[in-house]
Design a protein around this motif. Sequence first.
Motif, short mmCIF file in Angstrom:
data_model
loop_
_atom_site.label_atom_id
_atom_site.label_comp_id
_atom_site.label_asym_id
_atom_site.label_seq_id
_atom_site.Cartn_x
_atom_site.Cartn_y
_atom_site.Cartn_z
N GLY A 66 6.24 52.86 -90.25
CA GLY A 66 6.81 53.82 -89.31
C GLY A 66 7.35 53.20 -88.03
N ALA A 67 7.47 51.88 -88.00
CA ALA A 67 8.10 51.23 -86.85
C ALA A 67 9.61 51.13 -87.10
N ASP A 68 10.37 50.73 -86.07
CA ASP A 68 11.82 50.58 -86.23
C ASP A 68 12.22 49.20 -85.68
N TRP A 69 12.69 48.36 -86.56
CA TRP A 69 13.03 46.98 -86.18
C TRP A 69 14.08 46.96 -85.07
N ARG A 70 14.97 47.96 -85.06
CA ARG A 70 16.01 48.00 -84.03
C ARG A 70 15.41 48.13 -82.63
N GLU A 71 14.27 48.77 -82.54
CA GLU A 71 13.62 48.91 -81.24
C GLU A 71 12.97 47.61 -80.79
N SER A 121 15.36 30.70 -91.43
CA SER A 121 13.98 31.08 -91.07
C SER A 121 13.99 32.34 -90.21
N SER A 122 14.99 32.46 -89.34
CA SER A 122 15.11 33.68 -88.53
C SER A 122 15.42 34.89 -89.40
N ILE A 123 16.33 34.67 -90.35
CA ILE A 123 16.71 35.77 -91.25
C ILE A 123 15.51 36.23 -92.07
N ALA A 124 14.79 35.24 -92.63
CA ALA A 124 13.64 35.60 -93.48
C ALA A 124 12.55 36.29 -92.66
N THR A 125 12.35 35.80 -91.45
CA THR A 125 11.33 36.43 -90.60
C THR A 125 11.74 37.86 -90.25
N SER A 126 13.02 38.03 -89.90
CA SER A 126 13.51 39.38 -89.57
C SER A 126 13.38 40.31 -90.77
N ALA A 164 20.02 34.97 -81.48
CA ALA A 164 19.22 34.67 -82.67
C ALA A 164 19.59 35.62 -83.82
N TYR A 165 19.40 35.12 -85.02
CA TYR A 165 19.70 35.93 -86.22
C TYR A 165 18.55 36.90 -86.45
N LEU A 166 18.63 38.05 -85.82
CA LEU A 166 17.53 39.01 -85.89
C LEU A 166 17.90 40.29 -86.64
N THR A 167 19.12 40.32 -87.14
CA THR A 167 19.53 41.52 -87.87
C THR A 167 19.07 41.42 -89.32
N PRO A 168 18.27 42.38 -89.77
CA PRO A 168 17.83 42.30 -91.16
C PRO A 168 19.02 42.45 -92.11
N GLY A 169 18.92 41.82 -93.23
CA GLY A 169 20.02 41.88 -94.19
C GLY A 169 19.53 41.87 -95.61
#
Lengths: 323, 444
Positions: free
Chosen positions: B244-249, B228-233, B264-269
């Motif tokens: 124009g946003a940046d997920w890393r920020e 669920s964390s992966i899918a949300t990320s 948490a698994y917040l790295t997009p993949g």
Amino acid sequence: MLQHHRSPHSPLPRTVILGAGGFLSPVLQRNLQAHGATMMALGRSTIDLTKPGASAELAAHIQPDDAVVMAAGLTPDKGKDTATLMANLRMAEAVALALQHSRPAHFLYISSDAVYDARWSSLLNEESACEPSDLYALMHVAREKILGQACQQARIPFAIVRPCAIYGPGDTHNSYGPNRFLRSALNSRTIALFGAGQERRHHVFVDDVAELVRQCIGHASTGVINAVTGHAASFGEVAEMIAALAADNIMIDHLPQSAPVTHRHFDTRALALAFPSLQATELADGLRQSYAALQPASGLAALSSASPASQKPATKKEEAVCP
Amino acid sequence: MNKQTIGFAGLSHLGIIYSAASAARGFSVVAFDPRTDLTADLAHGRFPVAEPGLDDLYREHSARLTYTSDASRLAHCQLVFVALDVTTNDSNQSDLGPLEKLLAEVTPQLAHGATLVIMSQLPPGYSRKLSAKLADNKLRDNQLFYQVETLVFGNAVDRAVHPERIIIGSDKVGADKVGSDKTGSDKPGEALPAHYAAYLKAFECPTVLMRYESAELCKIAINCFLVSSIATSNTLAEVCERIGADWREIVPALRLDQRIGTKAYLTPGLGIAGGNLERDLVTVQRLAEENGCDASVVTAWQRNSMYRKDWVLGRLFASGLLQNTEQTRIGVWGLAYKQDTHSTKNSPSLALLRALNAYSCQAYDPVAKIDAGQFPHVRVCDAAEEAAQDSDVLLVMTPWREFASAPLERLLPRMRGRKVIDPYGVLAEARCRQLGYQYERLGA
């Protein structure tokens, strides 16, 4: 998702196109001809698919090695009522019977993205549920089922192409979108938008749909594929692009927004997986070509002043047999 | 040093790692697998799996590790773990056949009063059925437990030697004894045989005891929360890409929120892969279907995963680079489904290579291999440099550390084109751009 059953390097089969008088047919014919294919395009003057006996007439034209493309149908501008729906279903019934009798090598139905109801998904794909919201969408869903069942029973490889809003030179329709905007820009120097024209759609250039259909024929593809572009542009953006094409000032009128703003975005994964080398025409390029074709010197200018009901396709030939 | 000898059966990734971790915790270990060639290799420190730290672990503790294909050696152990990984098919459904075959070989060898602990990935309900079956087979003196494995490919050694907690399923626990032992004392251990409790104590972490079904579902629950964390990320990362946003920020702010957490698994993949997460989702769907629960969110996770898996293909398609089938050459760095593993199960890289079968591809991975017969259009390279050579586009499909330190000034000019697609953001983005390359990554 499409599955391919033939090497694209094989020669194209002879193609029978149903709906010679439509918007797509002449473009598809040109495309197939350019790739060395033989074809037969049948229009209503040859076989009226709504009439009794049409299936036998049609079956007589189809050979076992043929690919058959059905692009015939009464579009919403010809009517949105039950009578139109039933006429369209009679056409499908006739084609289904003809297919079962003649058993061609491949059958491809040109459906529509109208089969999807975008209220349930922000990103539609080929696996999205078909939930017809009007009789036109219901017609395409019913035809897909009728023709699919006929092909299954006769073991004919069956593909469905669901184009989004097609536009381009020779457009016979006058639906809200690029074609109507181009004509009104030329005729009255105005473009009428509902509200701010925020609604986003994939506007697909007709040549791209023809190329997709040709590739499906070449691969003997089966399954469902959406003819989409990868980019949804708003009607407002389309209007601005057309206004920029015209040398004179074009007035963009904003009519009251009569319906809720809805967007239709499409996932291009299935298209990329099936035909990675396909490249959609940029909207600006497609509009430029469409605009040029409507100029007086192009021979298509007559369309610009025609009322929707009296419009005819660019080619007057309803039946064409090309070498 | 602990005097107890622990038995392990089934030497796939799970069994290899946990048997070595048990030796590292001071136990003598007899590790059994019927495949004689495998046990011979293991006895020489040759492992069929790649895990950081495994070679060192073996080197330090090999004196306490005995690998054997003789099942009777397990008869000397009071505690025997069955730790064969349950493989999955293309539909991510478990194949329990090999586990059952192994159990049939192991259980007759169990000593009187010995404890059998299953670590293999079991579907809910399996432990209780197995327990009943063992009782029917006159193994009433042998208690059965299910110990949840929570290994992570690429970080398995550390998680096995230093677990954050150990989750155990038992048929001996009632509601009054269920709970967590946060202090490492033997309160829940009252429900455990003394030799098993002593073994667990050596790992110096809390033990959480529960009934079989809860433990089996607990493992699945952990994976569902991760997915669920992966899918949300992934969903929000894509929104970032469009507005124009940046997920890393955004990620550091989320990590500082205690309700989300630093790990948490917040790295997009590129969707979920590896097999275990996918299997558990399929299991939840089956359980929900059988029991009339709403699992539509699980279906949404799966669809999101499939969608993200083709992210790179979508970028290539949109770029127009794929128009020329004959001449386009594609360089690929990474085949494994993630870094620090040999596994290519459901790997996005392999899925992409299959989709690009009309193109000339050249690929390099530090560890993972592919079957050349299945990928005739892919030339496997011995170095990253070779895979980049004359390519029109470079795709970094696995975030290996080796790629992060690659000398871009030397490597990128070897390319024919000037496009780099680096979904995980492994390469130095600013440097790529400075060198004149178009650069794309997830979440921006």
